[in-house]
Design a protein around this motif. Structure first.
Motif, mmCIF file in Angstrom:
data_model
loop_
_atom_site.group_PDB
_atom_site.id
_atom_site.type_symbol
_atom_site.label_atom_id
_atom_site.label_comp_id
_atom_site.label_asym_id
_atom_site.label_seq_id
_atom_site.Cartn_x
_atom_site.Cartn_y
_atom_site.Cartn_z
ATOM 1 N N VAL A 96 11.790 -15.883 37.523
ATOM 2 C CA VAL A 96 11.643 -14.616 36.805
ATOM 3 C C VAL A 96 12.157 -14.764 35.378
ATOM 4 O O VAL A 96 11.522 -14.335 34.417
ATOM 5 N N LEU A 97 13.329 -15.398 35.227
ATOM 6 C CA LEU A 97 13.900 -15.553 33.893
ATOM 7 C C LEU A 97 13.073 -16.486 33.011
ATOM 8 O O LEU A 97 13.078 -16.355 31.794
ATOM 9 N N ALA A 98 12.363 -17.427 33.623
ATOM 10 C CA ALA A 98 11.515 -18.345 32.860
ATOM 11 C C ALA A 98 10.140 -17.751 32.560
ATOM 12 O O ALA A 98 9.397 -18.287 31.745
ATOM 13 N N SER A 99 9.814 -16.643 33.180
ATOM 14 C CA SER A 99 8.491 -16.046 33.000
ATOM 15 C C SER A 99 8.509 -15.002 31.883
ATOM 16 O O SER A 99 9.549 -14.686 31.314
ATOM 17 N N GLY A 100 7.354 -14.460 31.611
ATOM 18 C CA GLY A 100 7.232 -13.402 30.619
ATOM 19 C C GLY A 100 7.831 -12.081 31.073
ATOM 20 O O GLY A 100 7.996 -11.168 30.266
ATOM 21 N N LEU A 101 8.191 -11.974 32.339
ATOM 22 C CA LEU A 101 8.794 -10.741 32.852
ATOM 23 C C LEU A 101 10.184 -10.495 32.282
ATOM 24 O O LEU A 101 10.704 -9.393 32.357
ATOM 25 N N SER A 102 10.793 -11.530 31.722
ATOM 26 C CA SER A 102 12.158 -11.391 31.214
ATOM 27 C C SER A 102 12.213 -11.462 29.692
ATOM 28 O O SER A 102 13.253 -11.801 29.129
ATOM 29 N N ASP A 103 11.127 -11.128 29.026
ATOM 30 C CA ASP A 103 11.096 -11.198 27.562
ATOM 31 C C ASP A 103 12.179 -10.343 26.915
ATOM 32 O O ASP A 103 12.654 -10.659 25.830
ATOM 33 N N PHE A 104 12.598 -9.282 27.560
ATOM 34 C CA PHE A 104 13.568 -8.361 26.978
ATOM 35 C C PHE A 104 15.004 -8.732 27.343
ATOM 36 O O PHE A 104 15.947 -8.146 26.847
ATOM 37 N N VAL A 105 15.197 -9.711 28.230
ATOM 38 C CA VAL A 105 16.529 -10.119 28.677
ATOM 39 C C VAL A 105 17.091 -11.113 27.678
ATOM 40 O O VAL A 105 16.527 -12.174 27.453
ATOM 41 N N ARG A 106 18.227 -10.781 27.071
ATOM 42 C CA ARG A 106 18.859 -11.651 26.079
ATOM 43 C C ARG A 106 20.369 -11.656 26.269
ATOM 44 O O ARG A 106 21.011 -10.606 26.338
ATOM 45 N N GLY A 107 20.963 -12.831 26.361
ATOM 46 C CA GLY A 107 22.402 -12.984 26.357
ATOM 47 C C GLY A 107 23.140 -12.231 27.436
ATOM 48 O O GLY A 107 24.133 -11.565 27.169
ATOM 49 N N VAL A 108 22.682 -12.334 28.642
ATOM 50 C CA VAL A 108 23.338 -11.627 29.739
ATOM 51 C C VAL A 108 23.596 -12.609 30.884
ATOM 52 O O VAL A 108 22.815 -13.520 31.115
ATOM 53 N N VAL A 109 24.720 -12.447 31.553
ATOM 54 C CA VAL A 109 25.025 -13.247 32.740
ATOM 55 C C VAL A 109 24.440 -12.520 33.937
ATOM 56 O O VAL A 109 24.726 -11.343 34.157
#
Length: 51
Positions: A19-32
């Motif tokens: 999921v994190l490597a896909s386009g679904l996580s485009d808005f996820v930045r700098g989070v654990v």
């Protein structure tokens, strides 16, 4: 809040990585992102209620 009470499987980690490597996580930045079934959330909520 309660943790899920399920055993984690390698598939859980793999699914999160996909999921994190896909386009679904485009808005996820700098989070654990813990993949622990809610255990960390449960521990944090319990300690904040005590303090």
């Amino acid at each position: 809040m309660q943790p899920l009470r399920l055993s984690g499987h390698p598939r859980c980690i793999a699914d999160t990585a996909l999921v994190l490597a896909s386009g679904l996580s485009d808005f996820v930045r700098g989070v654990v992102r813990p993949v622990d079934g809610g255990l960390m959330l449960h521990r944090n909520s319990r300690s904040s209620a005590e303090g």
